[in-house]
Write a protein that holds these residues in place. Structure first.
Motif, PDB file in Angstrom:
ATOM      1  N   MET A   1       0.840  -1.204   0.000  1.00 42.74           N
ATOM      2  CA  MET A   1       0.000   0.000   0.000  1.00 42.74           C
ATOM      3  C   MET A   1       0.872   1.249   0.000  1.00 42.74           C
ATOM      4  O   MET A   1       1.926   1.293   0.630  1.00 42.74           O
ATOM      5  N   ASN A   2       0.425   2.301  -0.692  1.00 41.73           N
ATOM      6  CA  ASN A   2       1.173   3.538  -0.685  1.00 41.73           C
ATOM      7  C   ASN A   2       0.788   4.363   0.535  1.00 41.73           C
ATOM      8  O   ASN A   2      -0.136   4.041   1.274  1.00 41.73           O
ATOM      9  N   SER A   3       1.530   5.466   0.729  1.00 36.50           N
ATOM     10  CA  SER A   3       1.317   6.256   1.934  1.00 36.50           C
ATOM     11  C   SER A   3      -0.076   6.867   1.977  1.00 36.50           C
ATOM     12  O   SER A   3      -0.679   6.974   3.051  1.00 36.50           O
ATOM     13  N   ARG A   5      -2.872   5.595   0.877  1.00 30.57           N
ATOM     14  CA  ARG A   5      -3.819   4.563   1.299  1.00 30.57           C
ATOM     15  C   ARG A   5      -3.656   4.288   2.801  1.00 30.57           C
ATOM     16  O   ARG A   5      -4.645   4.132   3.529  1.00 30.57           O
ATOM     17  N   GLU A   6      -2.426   4.231   3.271  1.00 34.38           N
ATOM     18  CA  GLU A   6      -2.193   3.972   4.688  1.00 34.38           C
ATOM     19  C   GLU A   6      -2.674   5.141   5.545  1.00 34.38           C
ATOM     20  O   GLU A   6      -3.181   4.939   6.648  1.00 34.38           O
ATOM     21  N   ILE A   9      -6.315   4.754   6.058  1.00 32.78           N
ATOM     22  CA  ILE A   9      -6.636   3.786   7.110  1.00 32.78           C
ATOM     23  C   ILE A   9      -6.594   4.467   8.475  1.00 32.78           C
ATOM     24  O   ILE A   9      -7.486   4.275   9.310  1.00 32.78           O
ATOM     25  N   ARG A 142       2.262   7.093  13.749  1.00 29.91           N
ATOM     26  CA  ARG A 142       2.092   6.403  12.469  1.00 29.91           C
ATOM     27  C   ARG A 142       2.096   7.374  11.299  1.00 29.91           C
ATOM     28  O   ARG A 142       2.674   7.087  10.228  1.00 29.91           O
ATOM     29  N   GLU A 143       1.472   8.526  11.461  1.00 27.43           N
ATOM     30  CA  GLU A 143       1.481   9.537  10.396  1.00 27.43           C
ATOM     31  C   GLU A 143       2.899   9.996  10.098  1.00 27.43           C
ATOM     32  O   GLU A 143       3.302  10.112   8.929  1.00 27.43           O
ATOM     33  N   LEU A 146       4.866   7.413   8.168  1.00 30.37           N
ATOM     34  CA  LEU A 146       4.465   7.322   6.767  1.00 30.37           C
ATOM     35  C   LEU A 146       4.957   8.512   5.947  1.00 30.37           C
ATOM     36  O   LEU A 146       5.474   8.361   4.840  1.00 30.37           O
TER      37      LEU A 146
END
Length: 231
Positions: A1-3, A5-6, A9, A142-143, A146
């Motif tokens: 998955m690319n950033s 898409r992540e 989420i 998490r951000e 990414l």
């Protein structure tokens, strides 16, 4: 998955988050009662996710959504005076395609900037509790993993401390005491970490009293732009 898409989420998780009962109760109460000026609005009333360019070089970290701002519109720093000031400043510095931020579908796009808050739900009296900041920390971590920004701009001391507390928890720093907050503060924490910048929060209390001016923000954003261009 690319950033992108992540990040989507994470956005979905933030919107559904109910980790902090006090905040959930308050955000939903505000969304139900509404402010008279916005009685025709359908308030968002949920966690407010980050917003911006997945390829950002600058990560802007605020405090929390405003009860009748982001908690109403569903987009961070949108629909209140603080957001008006911030996005006008970002537009003037070339980081945004327009100077206004009214609602989620108003066409605003950020260039090389991503904005999020230390706390993703509107807190009573704009004062989140330390435990509520800690519960939101995972989203921020998490951000940042990414996006991998080159610079972080903390809007106010609480956001500044929230970022440093995260680094302390991860063992990146021993203490935040060495990194003093001030308007225009700049800290090179470690070579592999983003450069940290600080400004006073663009609250009405600060902007209407002259503690914060457009020129003050322009100077810091110009310095950040120069740093990003050189890095």
């Amino acid at each position: 998955m690319n950033s992108a898409r992540e990040l989507q989420i994470i956005e979905d998780e933030v919107c559904a988050c109910r980790k902090c009962p006090r905040l959930v109760k308050y955000r939903e109460k505000v969304a139900w009662e509404k402010r008279r000026a916005f009685r025709e609005w359908e308030y968002w009333g949920r966690g407010v996710p980050g917003f911006g360019d997945p390829g950002a070089k600058l990560f802007i970290l605020g405090l929390a959504p405003a009860a009748h701002g982001g908690n109403r519109t569903g987009r961070v720093f949108t629909g209140d005076r603080s957001g008006d000031f911030l996005y006008k400043s970002l537009h003037a510095a070339g980081f945004a395609n327009q100077a206004t931020s009214l609602h989620r579908a108003d066409g605003l796009k950020l260039s090389k900037v991503y904005i999020a808050a230390a706390v993703r739900c509107a807190p009573p009296a704009n004062k989140p509790l330390p435990g509520e900041i800690r519960k939101c920390r995972g989203y921020l971590k998490r951000e940042l993993e990414l996006i991998q920004p080159e610079a972080i701009l903390a809007l106010g001391k609480i956001a500044w401390d929230a970022y440093l507390d995260m680094l302390k928890q991860e063992g990146e720093i021993a203490s935040r005491a060495a990194f003093k907050f001030a308007h225009g503060a700049e800290a090179e924490i470690a070579e592999e970490l983003p450069r940290l910048f600080g400004v006073y929060h663009p609250s009405q209390q600060n902007t209407q009293t002259g503690r914060v001016t457009e020129a003050m923000y322009a100077e810091v954003l110009k310095r950040i732009r120069g740093f990003l261009d050189e890095s």
